[in-house]
Design a protein around this motif. Sequence first.
Motif, PDB file in Angstrom:
ATOM      1  N   HIS A  98     -48.881  21.549   7.412  1.00 59.18           N
ATOM      2  CA  HIS A  98     -49.630  22.705   7.904  1.00 59.18           C
ATOM      3  C   HIS A  98     -49.504  23.851   6.911  1.00 59.18           C
ATOM      4  CE1 HIS A  98     -51.494  25.151  11.117  1.00 59.18           C
ATOM      5  NE2 HIS A  98     -50.727  26.125  10.651  1.00 59.18           N
ATOM      6  N   ALA A  99     -50.641  24.429   6.534  1.00 56.88           N
ATOM      7  CA  ALA A  99     -50.667  25.548   5.584  1.00 56.88           C
ATOM      8  C   ALA A  99     -50.721  26.868   6.348  1.00 56.88           C
ATOM      9  CB  ALA A  99     -51.864  25.425   4.655  1.00 56.88           C
ATOM     10  N   PRO A 140     -46.579  32.930   2.296  1.00 58.04           N
ATOM     11  CA  PRO A 140     -45.359  32.150   2.051  1.00 58.04           C
ATOM     12  C   PRO A 140     -44.402  32.199   3.237  1.00 58.04           C
ATOM     13  CG  PRO A 140     -45.927  33.386   0.097  1.00 58.04           C
ATOM     14  CD  PRO A 140     -46.878  33.838   1.166  1.00 58.04           C
ATOM     15  N   CYS A 141     -43.792  31.054   3.545  1.00 58.56           N
ATOM     16  CA  CYS A 141     -42.869  30.947   4.680  1.00 58.56           C
ATOM     17  C   CYS A 141     -41.459  31.304   4.209  1.00 58.56           C
ATOM     18  CB  CYS A 141     -42.879  29.535   5.249  1.00 58.56           C
ATOM     19  SG  CYS A 141     -44.517  28.931   5.678  1.00 58.56           S
ATOM     20  N   SER A 142     -40.854  32.299   4.832  1.00 54.60           N
ATOM     21  CA  SER A 142     -39.554  32.791   4.385  1.00 54.60           C
ATOM     22  C   SER A 142     -38.389  32.256   5.214  1.00 54.60           C
ATOM     23  CB  SER A 142     -39.538  34.316   4.418  1.00 54.60           C
ATOM     24  OG  SER A 142     -39.902  34.796   5.705  1.00 54.60           O
ATOM     25  N   CYS A 143     -38.617  31.936   6.488  1.00 52.00           N
ATOM     26  CA  CYS A 143     -37.527  31.486   7.357  1.00 52.00           C
ATOM     27  C   CYS A 143     -38.111  30.800   8.585  1.00 52.00           C
ATOM     28  CB  CYS A 143     -36.629  32.661   7.771  1.00 52.00           C
ATOM     29  SG  CYS A 143     -37.526  34.002   8.609  1.00 52.00           S
ATOM     30  N   ILE A 190     -37.675  19.105   9.196  1.00 51.81           N
ATOM     31  CA  ILE A 190     -38.694  20.157   9.213  1.00 51.81           C
ATOM     32  C   ILE A 190     -38.350  21.146   8.108  1.00 51.81           C
ATOM     33  CG2 ILE A 190     -39.814  21.959  10.579  1.00 51.81           C
ATOM     34  CD1 ILE A 190     -38.780  20.544  13.086  1.00 51.81           C
ATOM     35  N   SER A 191     -39.348  21.573   7.335  1.00 53.05           N
ATOM     36  CA  SER A 191     -39.063  22.535   6.272  1.00 53.05           C
ATOM     37  C   SER A 191     -40.181  23.565   6.164  1.00 53.05           C
ATOM     38  CB  SER A 191     -38.894  21.831   4.926  1.00 53.05           C
ATOM     39  OG  SER A 191     -40.147  21.454   4.395  1.00 53.05           O
ATOM     40  N   VAL A 192     -39.812  24.744   5.660  1.00 54.13           N
ATOM     41  CA  VAL A 192     -40.782  25.794   5.344  1.00 54.13           C
ATOM     42  C   VAL A 192     -40.546  26.213   3.901  1.00 54.13           C
ATOM     43  CG1 VAL A 192     -40.995  26.602   7.719  1.00 54.13           C
ATOM     44  CG2 VAL A 192     -39.257  27.611   6.237  1.00 54.13           C
ATOM     45  N   SER A 193     -41.632  26.573   3.210  1.00 51.66           N
ATOM     46  CA  SER A 193     -41.535  26.774   1.771  1.00 51.66           C
ATOM     47  C   SER A 193     -42.344  27.973   1.298  1.00 51.66           C
ATOM     48  CB  SER A 193     -42.011  25.506   1.054  1.00 51.66           C
ATOM     49  OG  SER A 193     -42.150  25.714  -0.332  1.00 51.66           O
ATOM     50  N   GLU A 194     -42.028  28.403   0.088  1.00 50.36           N
ATOM     51  CA  GLU A 194     -42.781  29.474  -0.564  1.00 50.36           C
ATOM     52  C   GLU A 194     -44.211  29.036  -0.889  1.00 50.36           C
ATOM     53  OE1 GLU A 194     -42.236  32.664  -1.354  1.00 50.36           O
ATOM     54  OE2 GLU A 194     -40.267  32.708  -0.414  1.00 50.36           O
ATOM     55  N   ASP A 195     -44.489  27.728  -0.873  1.00 56.78           N
ATOM     56  CA  ASP A 195     -45.852  27.267  -1.136  1.00 56.78           C
ATOM     57  C   ASP A 195     -46.743  27.360   0.095  1.00 56.78           C
ATOM     58  OD1 ASP A 195     -45.064  25.200   0.491  1.00 56.78           O
ATOM     59  OD2 ASP A 195     -45.204  23.639  -1.046  1.00 56.78           O
ATOM     60  N   THR A 252     -46.364  26.119   3.066  1.00 57.28           N
ATOM     61  CA  THR A 252     -46.507  24.927   3.901  1.00 57.28           C
ATOM     62  C   THR A 252     -45.357  24.769   4.879  1.00 57.28           C
ATOM     63  OG1 THR A 252     -45.369  23.491   2.312  1.00 57.28           O
ATOM     64  CG2 THR A 252     -47.762  23.713   2.106  1.00 57.28           C
ATOM     65  N   VAL A 253     -45.707  24.207   6.042  1.00 53.65           N
ATOM     66  CA  VAL A 253     -44.743  23.740   7.030  1.00 53.65           C
ATOM     67  C   VAL A 253     -44.910  22.220   7.074  1.00 53.65           C
ATOM     68  CG1 VAL A 253     -43.967  23.850   9.416  1.00 53.65           C
ATOM     69  CG2 VAL A 253     -45.022  25.855   8.361  1.00 53.65           C
TER      70      VAL A 253
END
Length: 472
Positions: A65-66, A70-73, A40-45, A47-48
Motif C-alpha cells: 500500500h502506497a 513517507p511513513c515515519s512510524c 509488517i513494515s513502513v518505509s521512507e519510500d 509504502t506499507v
Amino acid sequence: MAAEPQPKALTRKPLLLNKVEGSQEVVNMAAIVPKEDGVISVSEDRTVRVWLKRDSGQYWPSIYHAMPSPCSCMSFNPETRRLSIGLDNGTISEFILSEDYNKMTLVKSYQAHQSRVMMVLFVLEMEWLLSTGQDKHFTWHCSESGQRLGGYRTSAGACGLQFDVETRHVFVGDHSGQVTILKLEQESCSLVTTFKGHTGGVTALCWDPIQRVLFSGSSDHSIIMWDIGGRKGTAIELQGHNDKVQSLSYAHHTRQLISCGADGGIVVWNMDVERQEAPLEAFLFVAHSNFVYVCVLQTPEWLDSDSCQKCDQPFFWNFKQMWDSKKIGLRQHHCRKCGKAVCGKCSSKRSSIPLMGFEFEVRVCDSCHESITDEERAPTATFHDSKHNIVHVHFDATRGWLLTSGTDKVIKGESHMVAETREHRSELKSLCSALFLKTHRCCNKPGSPAWIVLPVVEKWSQQAEDLLLGQR
C-alpha cells in the motif's frame, strides 16, 4: 609487567536462516505479525507492506500500500488488527487489517501534528491514540470518535513515548535529554514532573509495567534505568554502546533489556542482577500519587580538584602549585569507580565494571583496579554485531523473535538471546523453548534491501543447549 587479562563481553555467533527483499528506502519500523509467519513494515519510500510466508517457504507481499507521504512510524495492535501509521506530513492514518492479512481498510485519518510524526502508540484499554512529533507537541486522540482530546508542548521534538495503563501516566522523551511525565484524563492532562540524566537527546523509551521501571536510551550512547514506582529512588546508568542508542525492548519473562544502536550493536542486559551502589549524585523530583520521584544516579560523582587526589601532582591550570613545586602541570582524569580526580600515571589501568553499568573497559585509578575482583568484572550483558545501523527493534516475547530495521534498508529477524546464567537456562528449559540468536549478512548487491524471518526451536534439546552454550 604485562597487564592481567580482562573478561570479555559475551557474544553469540549468528546463523542465517532466510531473507526477504523489501523496501527501496530506509525502513523506519517493522513488526512481527503475531501467530503468523509474517512482517509488517513502513518505509521512507511511502509504502506499507505485509509479507507472509508461502507454502514454498518464500515470503511474498500480501499487502503493498502506497501512502501520500513517507511513513515515519507505526503502532500495530494484534487483538483488533488495527494499524496506525505516522507520516512525514504530520498525519496519522488508521487501518484495519483483514483476518488473513491480505487486505487493509482505511478507518480514519488524524491531522495530529504540523510536521513529521515521530512516534505513535495505540492504547486499546482507553481507545486512545497517542503521538509525538517534530513540532514539539505530544497529542492524544479518541480512536472511536477521531476527536482530539488534548496536547502538551515539549521542550524539543520527542522520539520516546510510553504509556502506563494502570495509572494513565505517559512518558515522553525528547531531543533535549528530558523525560516528561504527564497524567492523562479524558480531556485534559497535567504535568507530573520532568527529569533529566542524559547529556544527549533521549532517542528511545521502554516501560516495564510489572517492575514499574522506565528505561531511556540516548544519543550519548548510554541507557538509564529509572526506578519510577519501586520507591527505591535509584537510577542506574548502563554503558554498552559505541554510538547512540536507537531502540529498546524488554523481555519480561527473563527480565532482560534488549538495546540496539547506530553502532550496529544488539546488547542484551541481565536486569535480574543486583548492581552495586557507588558514590551517589542525587536528582530530586516531586512526589505524586503512585510514583516517587527521588532518583539517585548510581554512577560516581566526578570530584573537583586542582591536583591529583592520589599523588598530589598539580593539574595544568594550578599555576601556584606548579611554581611552588617547580613541576609541569598534568592533565586531569577521573576514575569511573570512585570518581576521584587523578593524573594519567595514577590511572593507567582499565577495567570493566558491569555491576556499575560499565560493560566496556573504562579508566580506573590504580587502587580501584586492584580492588576490583573477578566477580565484579563478570559481564552482565551479551553483545552481538548486527552489521547494520539499527533504527528500530521489535520483540515478540511469545516466540522469542527479534526484528531489527536499519538505515541500510535491511530488516533482520533474529531469535532472542538466552539469559546468561544457569538459573535462567533452567527457566527456559521449563518453558520448553530454546531461544538462540540467528541473523545474516547484508545483501551483496548495493542498495538491495532484505528481511529475515526466522523459526524458533519449540522443544529443548541437547543440540539446542550446545548451540546456546557455544559448544558447536
